[in-house]
Scaffold this active site. Structure first.
Site: not given
Length: 144
Positions: A89, A93-94
């Site tokens: 995406v 983000h982690i």
């Protein structure tokens, strides 16, 4: 056009949130490596982690550390894994998940969870662990 994560945060798509603060949120992925696999996501859309301003990236890592403590506690895992991949995406983000060995990082094994109650149970278990650790950001996380 908003990313899928922005749409989850805005409540346009469902999400199982385990953390809320003004800058960062965390919710379970629908395709977990293991139960408790969580995505730590800034509210502001940033495509690549290398483009994030230092303080926001630091906040994301702080939240990832807290979530990591929660997944270790909730699943009695020896480690919490952390991965920043960035291909799925276009929104920073982690990935944070309970891990037992290196094979737990194999993203080819991540499949959409068909049992929605399993995701609900994992979210509740992680929220409870975060609250036990003193993280009030896990309270009232029904929506982004």
């Amino acid at each position: 056009m908003p990313t899928v994560f922005s749409r989850i945060i805005a409540g346009e798509l469902p999400g199982r949130f385990v953390w809320q603060d003004p800058e960062v949120t965390a919710f379970l992925t629908v395709a977990p490596l293991r139960p408790g696999h969580t995505l730590v996501v800034p509210r502001r859309e940033i495509d690549r982690w290398t483009d994030a301003e230092g303080p926001l990236l630091a906040r994301c890592v702080e939240v990832a550390q807290a979530v990591g403590q929660g997944v270790q506690r909730a699943w009695d895992a020896p480690r919490a894994g952390l991965v920043v991949a960035g291909f799925e995406v276009p929104h920073l983000h982690i990935h944070v998940a309970p891990v037992w060995d290196m094979s737990d990082f194999d993203f080819t094994k991540a499949k959409p969870e068909e049992d929605q109650s399993a995701l609900d149970d994992a979210a509740e278990k992680l929220r409870a662990a975060l609250l036990e650790l003193g993280y009030e950001q896990a309270r009232d996380t029904d929506r982004g």
